[in-house]
Structure formats: C-alpha cells, structure tokens
Design a protein around this motif. Structure first.
Motif, PDB file in Angstrom:
ATOM      1  N   GLU A 152       0.833  -1.195   0.000  1.00 58.41           N
ATOM      2  CA  GLU A 152       0.000   0.000   0.000  1.00 58.41           C
ATOM      3  C   GLU A 152       0.875   1.254   0.000  1.00 58.41           C
ATOM      4  OE1 GLU A 152      -1.889  -3.379   2.140  1.00 58.41           O
ATOM      5  OE2 GLU A 152      -0.042  -2.239   2.427  1.00 58.41           O
ATOM      6  N   PRO A 153       0.555   2.258  -0.822  1.00 64.66           N
ATOM      7  CA  PRO A 153       1.309   3.510  -0.790  1.00 64.66           C
ATOM      8  C   PRO A 153       0.991   4.308   0.467  1.00 64.66           C
ATOM      9  CG  PRO A 153      -0.541   3.714  -2.289  1.00 64.66           C
ATOM     10  CD  PRO A 153      -0.521   2.288  -1.844  1.00 64.66           C
ATOM     11  N   VAL A 154       1.945   5.109   0.890  1.00 64.77           N
ATOM     12  CA  VAL A 154       1.687   5.987   2.034  1.00 64.77           C
ATOM     13  C   VAL A 154       0.641   7.027   1.633  1.00 64.77           C
ATOM     14  CG1 VAL A 154       3.927   5.653   3.137  1.00 64.77           C
ATOM     15  CG2 VAL A 154       3.664   7.448   1.403  1.00 64.77           C
ATOM     16  N   LEU A 155      -0.032   7.582   2.620  1.00 62.94           N
ATOM     17  CA  LEU A 155      -1.133   8.514   2.359  1.00 62.94           C
ATOM     18  C   LEU A 155      -0.667   9.897   1.931  1.00 62.94           C
ATOM     19  CD1 LEU A 155      -3.493   7.433   5.256  1.00 62.94           C
ATOM     20  CD2 LEU A 155      -3.847   7.073   2.818  1.00 62.94           C
ATOM     21  N   SER A 156       0.603  10.187   2.150  1.00 63.92           N
ATOM     22  CA  SER A 156       1.174  11.474   1.740  1.00 63.92           C
ATOM     23  C   SER A 156       2.649  11.269   1.427  1.00 63.92           C
ATOM     24  CB  SER A 156       1.005  12.515   2.852  1.00 63.92           C
ATOM     25  OG  SER A 156       1.700  13.715   2.546  1.00 63.92           O
ATOM     26  N   ASP A 157       3.150  12.021   0.442  1.00 60.27           N
ATOM     27  CA  ASP A 157       4.569  11.934   0.117  1.00 60.27           C
ATOM     28  C   ASP A 157       5.439  12.650   1.138  1.00 60.27           C
ATOM     29  OD1 ASP A 157       4.040  10.461  -2.172  1.00 60.27           O
ATOM     30  OD2 ASP A 157       3.901  12.245  -3.448  1.00 60.27           O
ATOM     31  N   GLU A 158       4.832  13.445   1.995  1.00 61.89           N
ATOM     32  CA  GLU A 158       5.578  14.167   3.024  1.00 61.89           C
ATOM     33  C   GLU A 158       4.760  14.178   4.308  1.00 61.89           C
ATOM     34  OE1 GLU A 158       5.662  18.541   2.288  1.00 61.89           O
ATOM     35  OE2 GLU A 158       4.696  17.986   0.398  1.00 61.89           O
ATOM     36  N   PRO A 159       5.404  14.446   5.436  1.00 60.22           N
ATOM     37  CA  PRO A 159       4.673  14.395   6.709  1.00 60.22           C
ATOM     38  C   PRO A 159       3.481  15.329   6.786  1.00 60.22           C
ATOM     39  CG  PRO A 159       7.033  14.343   7.119  1.00 60.22           C
ATOM     40  CD  PRO A 159       6.860  14.624   5.650  1.00 60.22           C
ATOM     41  N   ILE A 160       3.603  16.558   6.270  1.00 64.59           N
ATOM     42  CA  ILE A 160       2.517  17.532   6.315  1.00 64.59           C
ATOM     43  C   ILE A 160       1.489  17.187   5.249  1.00 64.59           C
ATOM     44  CG2 ILE A 160       1.892  19.963   6.080  1.00 64.59           C
ATOM     45  CD1 ILE A 160       4.786  20.634   6.891  1.00 64.59           C
ATOM     46  N   LEU A 161       0.244  17.071   5.639  1.00 62.98           N
ATOM     47  CA  LEU A 161      -0.818  16.750   4.700  1.00 62.98           C
ATOM     48  C   LEU A 161      -1.120  17.965   3.825  1.00 62.98           C
ATOM     49  CD1 LEU A 161      -2.726  14.412   3.953  1.00 62.98           C
ATOM     50  CD2 LEU A 161      -4.413  15.438   5.480  1.00 62.98           C
ATOM     51  N   GLN A 162      -0.993  17.782   2.516  1.00 66.60           N
ATOM     52  CA  GLN A 162      -1.164  18.889   1.577  1.00 66.60           C
ATOM     53  C   GLN A 162      -2.516  18.870   0.870  1.00 66.60           C
ATOM     54  OE1 GLN A 162       0.923  21.340   1.350  1.00 66.60           O
ATOM     55  NE2 GLN A 162       2.707  20.525   2.404  1.00 66.60           N
ATOM     56  N   HIS A 163      -3.321  17.837   1.086  1.00 70.66           N
ATOM     57  CA  HIS A 163      -4.635  17.753   0.456  1.00 70.66           C
ATOM     58  C   HIS A 163      -5.610  17.154   1.454  1.00 70.66           C
ATOM     59  CE1 HIS A 163      -2.628  13.886  -0.222  1.00 70.66           C
ATOM     60  NE2 HIS A 163      -3.827  13.351  -0.160  1.00 70.66           N
ATOM     61  N   ASP A 164      -6.876  17.516   1.325  1.00 72.05           N
ATOM     62  CA  ASP A 164      -7.879  16.975   2.240  1.00 72.05           C
ATOM     63  C   ASP A 164      -7.929  15.459   2.113  1.00 72.05           C
ATOM     64  OD1 ASP A 164     -10.040  17.106   4.120  1.00 72.05           O
ATOM     65  OD2 ASP A 164     -11.397  16.707   2.452  1.00 72.05           O
ATOM     66  N   LEU A 165      -7.990  14.793   3.236  1.00 75.97           N
ATOM     67  CA  LEU A 165      -7.972  13.335   3.250  1.00 75.97           C
ATOM     68  C   LEU A 165      -8.974  12.865   4.285  1.00 75.97           C
ATOM     69  CD1 LEU A 165      -6.376  10.887   2.069  1.00 75.97           C
ATOM     70  CD2 LEU A 165      -4.924  11.020   4.088  1.00 75.97           C
ATOM     71  N   GLN A 166      -9.904  12.032   3.863  1.00 76.75           N
ATOM     72  CA  GLN A 166     -10.931  11.546   4.777  1.00 76.75           C
ATOM     73  C   GLN A 166     -11.049  10.022   4.650  1.00 76.75           C
ATOM     74  OE1 GLN A 166     -12.428  13.192   7.120  1.00 76.75           O
ATOM     75  NE2 GLN A 166     -11.700  15.231   6.589  1.00 76.75           N
TER      76      GLN A 166
ATOM     77  N   ASP B 175     -10.317  20.259   7.660  1.00 75.71           N
ATOM     78  CA  ASP B 175     -11.320  19.200   7.791  1.00 75.71           C
ATOM     79  C   ASP B 175     -10.688  17.921   8.318  1.00 75.71           C
ATOM     80  OD1 ASP B 175     -13.269  20.910   6.899  1.00 75.71           O
ATOM     81  OD2 ASP B 175     -13.318  20.119   4.853  1.00 75.71           O
ATOM     82  N   THR B 176      -9.507  17.588   7.806  1.00 72.53           N
ATOM     83  CA  THR B 176      -8.819  16.391   8.301  1.00 72.53           C
ATOM     84  C   THR B 176      -8.370  16.600   9.740  1.00 72.53           C
ATOM     85  OG1 THR B 176      -8.043  15.923   6.055  1.00 72.53           O
ATOM     86  CG2 THR B 176      -6.985  14.731   7.847  1.00 72.53           C
ATOM     87  N   ALA B 177      -7.884  17.803  10.064  1.00 72.13           N
ATOM     88  CA  ALA B 177      -7.477  18.086  11.440  1.00 72.13           C
ATOM     89  C   ALA B 177      -8.655  17.907  12.394  1.00 72.13           C
ATOM     90  CB  ALA B 177      -6.911  19.499  11.539  1.00 72.13           C
ATOM     91  N   ALA B 178      -9.836  18.364  11.977  1.00 70.25           N
ATOM     92  CA  ALA B 178     -11.028  18.195  12.811  1.00 70.25           C
ATOM     93  C   ALA B 178     -11.349  16.719  12.994  1.00 70.25           C
ATOM     94  CB  ALA B 178     -12.211  18.930  12.187  1.00 70.25           C
ATOM     95  N   ARG B 179     -11.119  15.921  11.955  1.00 67.45           N
ATOM     96  CA  ARG B 179     -11.387  14.480  12.059  1.00 67.45           C
ATOM     97  C   ARG B 179     -10.411  13.809  13.018  1.00 67.45           C
ATOM     98  NH1 ARG B 179     -12.882  10.465  13.236  1.00 67.45           N
ATOM     99  NH2 ARG B 179     -13.909   8.771  12.103  1.00 67.45           N
ATOM    100  N   VAL B 180      -9.177  14.287  13.053  1.00 70.39           N
ATOM    101  CA  VAL B 180      -8.215  13.762  14.024  1.00 70.39           C
ATOM    102  C   VAL B 180      -8.712  14.026  15.443  1.00 70.39           C
ATOM    103  CG1 VAL B 180      -5.851  13.924  14.897  1.00 70.39           C
ATOM    104  CG2 VAL B 180      -6.266  14.033  12.432  1.00 70.39           C
TER     105      VAL B 180
END
Length: 206
Positions: free
Chosen positions: A44-58, A152-157
């Motif tokens: 499975e690929p990682v969810l982001s290429d870098e630690p900081i999320l650059q796109h909304d992810l749910q 939005d992702t931060a709120a989900r966390v």
C-alpha cells in the motif's frame, strides 16, 4: 539492540498494522557497526509523500478505528525507552508556546512519529525508530499537527482522539506544538507556521 528490533519484540505485528520484521543482520567493518533489516513488503502507498498533509484526506471510519485501536495497544506496552524528555519540555514549551510546561498526568508509550508519510490505507504504521515514553496523547497531537494545513482532516483527528483538547492531553499538545515551532525557527515546515501560532494561542488560553 535497535529501536526497530525492540519494537518488533514489544508490539509484534499489532494485528498486521506494523510490518513484521523478518530478519536482522549485523556486521562490523573497520570498527564501524552496520545493521541491515528485512521487513515484510508493504504494497500500500503511504497517504502522503511528506509528513505535512497537503490535500484533504478523509479515510473511512474503519481506518480511524484501526488507527485509534492500534495506538491504544502501543500505549499499553511498558518500556524504558524515552521519546520525549521532561527536560526538553521544561525548556522548549516556555520558549516556543509561551506557557510553563504543563504537568504530565500520565506517561505512556508512543510511536512518536505518527504523520501522513508513515501511514497507509489499509492501515500500516511505518518507521518505528523514534518510539518510547511520551506524555499521554503524544501520537494524536503529532498527527493533528501535521494535519493543520487541512482543517477538515485536522477536525477528524480531534474526533478520533478525544484526548486532544482535554486536560490530560495538554502536555502532549504543548510539546508537539513546541517541537514544530522550533523547526519553523530553523526554516522548516513554514507552511505550518500560522497554524502552529494559532494553536499555541489556544494552548495559552487553556
């Protein structure tokens, strides 16, 4: 013994969410020690290429439940390894957050590097080199910090980890906020600077 091998012994494969370590080979050449580790292949690929999320992810609720359950199992493991030192908190939190280091109500075991480049879907939690004791909620606070560029992702966390925003989580949140503001001061993670300063203001009011 290395942290990765220690993690394998301490946690096993966490119901498949930690890639199993298959073999370790140590060698010494000209007085320099080397270690090679072979882990199960993660397709499975990682969810982001870098630690900081650059796109909304749910991710689906099942993924969040798996993550929360896996990190809860990590916290229950006893260890003398240290991921966060009290001395660092006492120095960095006043400097970068502007409050005295909050008292730690509970020290637990943490992966200590939970960000989007170390997570896959279905869930695999990668890179176990930093794990050890940290204030309760440290992994949740770390993932939240790296999500701040995507509200939005931060709120989900926060929904997934109710320790965030609670008195019990204050020490962990202040520590992570200080750590990342320190990197900003060095010229890194600048995209998070405004978000981190807003977060530090919230922490000061708490």
């Amino acid at each position: 013994m290395g942290r990765r091998l220690d993690a394998q012994h301490a946690f096993g494969d966490l119901d498949g969410h930690q890639p199993a370590l298959l073999a370790v080979h140590d060698a010494v050449d000209d007085g320099i020690a080397y270690r090679a580790e072979l882990s199960v292949r993660v397709d499975e690929p990682v969810l982001s290429d870098e630690p900081i999320l650059q796109h909304d992810l749910q991710p689906p609720d099942s993924w969040w439940n798996d993550l929360a359950g896996t990190l809860a199992k990590v916290t229950a493991v006893d260890t003398d390894r240290v991921a966060v030192r009290q001395q660092y908190m006492e120095r960095a939190i006043p400097e970068f957050v502007g409050i005295p280091a909050p008292a730690v109500s509970c020290w637990t075991t943490a992966h200590a590097d939970v960000h989007w480049a170390n997570l896959t879907a279905p869930l695999r939690l990668l890179d176990w080199e930093a794990w050890g004791r940290a204030p309760e909620g440290f992994d949740a606070a770390t993932l939240y910090a790296y999500s701040l560029h995507q509200p939005d992702t931060a709120a989900r966390v926060r929904t997934a980890f109710p320790v965030l925003g609670s008195p019990a989580g204050l020490a962990a949140e202040a520590t992570v906020c200080a750590q990342l503001l320190q990197t900003v001061a060095r010229g890194d993670n600048l995209v998070l600077e405004e978000h981190l300063r807003n977060w530090s203001g919230e922490l000061r009011h708490r």
